[in-house]
Design a protein around this motif. Structure first.
Motif, PDB file in Angstrom:
ATOM      1  N   ALA A 139       0.836  -1.208   0.000  1.00 46.33           N
ATOM      2  CA  ALA A 139       0.000   0.000   0.000  1.00 46.33           C
ATOM      3  C   ALA A 139       0.865   1.251   0.000  1.00 46.33           C
ATOM      4  CB  ALA A 139      -0.927  -0.019   1.213  1.00 46.33           C
ATOM      5  N   SER A 140       1.892   1.253   0.843  1.00 46.21           N
ATOM      6  CA  SER A 140       2.777   2.414   0.927  1.00 46.21           C
ATOM      7  C   SER A 140       3.487   2.655  -0.403  1.00 46.21           C
ATOM      8  CB  SER A 140       3.809   2.191   2.042  1.00 46.21           C
ATOM      9  OG  SER A 140       4.724   3.261   2.105  1.00 46.21           O
ATOM     10  N   ALA A 141       3.985   1.587  -1.009  1.00 48.82           N
ATOM     11  CA  ALA A 141       4.697   1.719  -2.288  1.00 48.82           C
ATOM     12  C   ALA A 141       3.770   2.164  -3.413  1.00 48.82           C
ATOM     13  CB  ALA A 141       5.358   0.395  -2.655  1.00 48.82           C
ATOM     14  N   ALA A 142       2.503   1.755  -3.327  1.00 44.18           N
ATOM     15  CA  ALA A 142       1.530   2.105  -4.369  1.00 44.18           C
ATOM     16  C   ALA A 142       0.899   3.471  -4.131  1.00 44.18           C
ATOM     17  CB  ALA A 142       0.437   1.041  -4.449  1.00 44.18           C
ATOM     18  N   GLY A 143       1.110   4.024  -2.936  1.00 41.08           N
ATOM     19  CA  GLY A 143       0.540   5.335  -2.624  1.00 41.08           C
ATOM     20  C   GLY A 143      -0.942   5.283  -2.314  1.00 41.08           C
ATOM     21  N   VAL A 144      -1.393   4.161  -1.729  1.00 40.39           N
ATOM     22  CA  VAL A 144      -2.799   4.036  -1.340  1.00 40.39           C
ATOM     23  C   VAL A 144      -2.879   3.602   0.118  1.00 40.39           C
ATOM     24  CG1 VAL A 144      -3.477   3.412  -3.689  1.00 40.39           C
ATOM     25  CG2 VAL A 144      -2.972   1.607  -2.037  1.00 40.39           C
ATOM     26  N   ALA A 145      -4.066   3.715   0.693  1.00 36.58           N
ATOM     27  CA  ALA A 145      -4.273   3.260   2.062  1.00 36.58           C
ATOM     28  C   ALA A 145      -4.261   1.740   2.095  1.00 36.58           C
ATOM     29  CB  ALA A 145      -5.598   3.786   2.600  1.00 36.58           C
ATOM     30  N   THR A 146      -3.848   1.177   3.232  1.00 39.97           N
ATOM     31  CA  THR A 146      -3.799  -0.290   3.355  1.00 39.97           C
ATOM     32  C   THR A 146      -5.160  -0.903   3.073  1.00 39.97           C
ATOM     33  OG1 THR A 146      -2.011  -0.156   4.978  1.00 39.97           O
ATOM     34  CG2 THR A 146      -3.291  -2.195   4.912  1.00 39.97           C
ATOM     35  N   GLY A 147      -6.212  -0.267   3.585  1.00 39.66           N
ATOM     36  CA  GLY A 147      -7.555  -0.800   3.353  1.00 39.66           C
ATOM     37  C   GLY A 147      -7.950  -0.808   1.892  1.00 39.66           C
ATOM     38  N   SER A 148      -7.367   0.096   1.117  1.00 33.31           N
ATOM     39  CA  SER A 148      -7.697   0.163  -0.306  1.00 33.31           C
ATOM     40  C   SER A 148      -7.219  -1.074  -1.060  1.00 33.31           C
ATOM     41  CB  SER A 148      -7.077   1.416  -0.936  1.00 33.31           C
ATOM     42  OG  SER A 148      -7.630   2.581  -0.380  1.00 33.31           O
ATOM     43  N   VAL A 149      -6.126  -1.663  -0.578  1.00 32.96           N
ATOM     44  CA  VAL A 149      -5.620  -2.867  -1.238  1.00 32.96           C
ATOM     45  C   VAL A 149      -6.692  -3.950  -1.223  1.00 32.96           C
ATOM     46  CG1 VAL A 149      -3.884  -4.704  -1.167  1.00 32.96           C
ATOM     47  CG2 VAL A 149      -3.225  -2.335  -0.661  1.00 32.96           C
ATOM     48  N   TYR A 150      -7.375  -4.073  -0.091  1.00 29.64           N
ATOM     49  CA  TYR A 150      -8.394  -5.114   0.045  1.00 29.64           C
ATOM     50  C   TYR A 150      -9.652  -4.804  -0.767  1.00 29.64           C
ATOM     51  CZ  TYR A 150      -5.458  -6.906   3.773  1.00 29.64           C
ATOM     52  OH  TYR A 150      -4.403  -7.424   4.486  1.00 29.64           O
ATOM     53  N   ARG A 151      -9.758  -3.594  -1.253  1.00 29.62           N
ATOM     54  CA  ARG A 151     -10.868  -3.256  -2.137  1.00 29.62           C
ATOM     55  C   ARG A 151     -10.719  -3.969  -3.472  1.00 29.62           C
ATOM     56  NH1 ARG A 151     -12.686   2.923  -3.785  1.00 29.62           N
ATOM     57  NH2 ARG A 151     -14.508   2.352  -5.040  1.00 29.62           N
ATOM     58  N   TYR A 152      -9.476  -4.182  -3.850  1.00 27.40           N
ATOM     59  CA  TYR A 152      -9.191  -4.807  -5.139  1.00 27.40           C
ATOM     60  C   TYR A 152      -8.823  -6.286  -5.008  1.00 27.40           C
ATOM     61  CZ  TYR A 152      -8.883   0.102  -6.444  1.00 27.40           C
ATOM     62  OH  TYR A 152      -9.161   1.436  -6.645  1.00 27.40           O
TER      63      TYR A 152
END
Length: 225
Positions: free
Chosen positions: A42-55
């Motif tokens: 998430a940090s490397a992608a520039g998104v929130a950790t919770g956003s990863v689980y959205r996808y």
């Protein structure tokens, strides 16, 4: 009235998903599966950790997608080689050599995809792509049997399984981060990598080839050097 995502929203979601995948792949390339924790991705992608689980519903789902994308590229490369008009013996040698040399370009990632201990879901995905790779090798073996390059007393499915098992097993040592000469930067000596690929390909071809084709191929190689 049902909500419909606009093209702009769809594009942003697709971009976020791709950035997450790219970040995960980069982290696996640096440190294997253990390095690609969801918070790191998430940090490397520039998104929130919770956003990863959205996808991706789980870390395993994310890892499987990374493995699938990278492995499919290798299947596509082997398919293109199998489609060429070279003699089957030359085609098999080229296919094995290409797989080895491409793996050695990113040793840490290749080791993760081929041999690193992992979760069950990733291991199952490995088997799917290993089968897809075997199918391309089996195509070459069948053509070689019809052409007279390869032994006809071998079941082509078994022969392909042995060849794929041979070059993947042969790569574990060279790819391993525990290898004394491991260089994760991908700056391996090109001649040494080429020689390694050639030797592994020689052994794999010898396992299925008619003897006279092995000696003829080696003679041609020496004349071209």
């Amino acid at each position: 009235m049902a909500y419909r995502k606009t093209e702009r929203v769809e594009a942003r979601l697709a971009d976020n998903r791709q950035r997450i995948l790219d970040a995960a792949r980069a982290l696996v390339s640096e440190g294997g599966w253990a390095e690609a924790q969801v918070s790191h991705v998430a940090s490397a992608a520039g998104v929130a950790t919770g956003s990863v689980y959205r996808y991706f519903p789980s870390k395993a789902d994310l890892f499987v997608e990374v493995l699938s994308v990278v492995s499919q590229r290798e299947v596509d490369v082997l398919e293109a080689i199998a489609d060429n008009d070279d003699l089957p013996f030359q085609t098999l040698h080229a296919a094995v050599s290409a797989f080895v040399e491409r793996a050695m370009r990113n040793r840490r990632l290749a080791y993760a995809l081929i041999a690193e201990p992992c979760e069950k879901e990733i291991d199952e995905a490995r088997l799917v792509y290993r089968h897809a790779i075997s199918k391309q090798i089996m195509r070459i073996v069948k053509e070689g049997q019809e052409h007279g390059d390869f032994r006809t007393d071998l079941d082509p499915n078994i022969a392909a399984t042995v060849v794929v098992g041979g070059f993947m097993e042969s790569l574990i040592g060279p790819l391993s981060p525990f290898n004394a000469d491991f260089d994760g930067s991908g700056k391996q000596d090109a001649e040494a990598v080429h020689a390694l690929a050639g030797q592994i390909a020689d052994v794999c071809c010898a396992a299925v080839a008619q003897y006279n084709n092995v000696t003829s191929f080696k003679s041609n190689q020496r004349r071209q050097q």
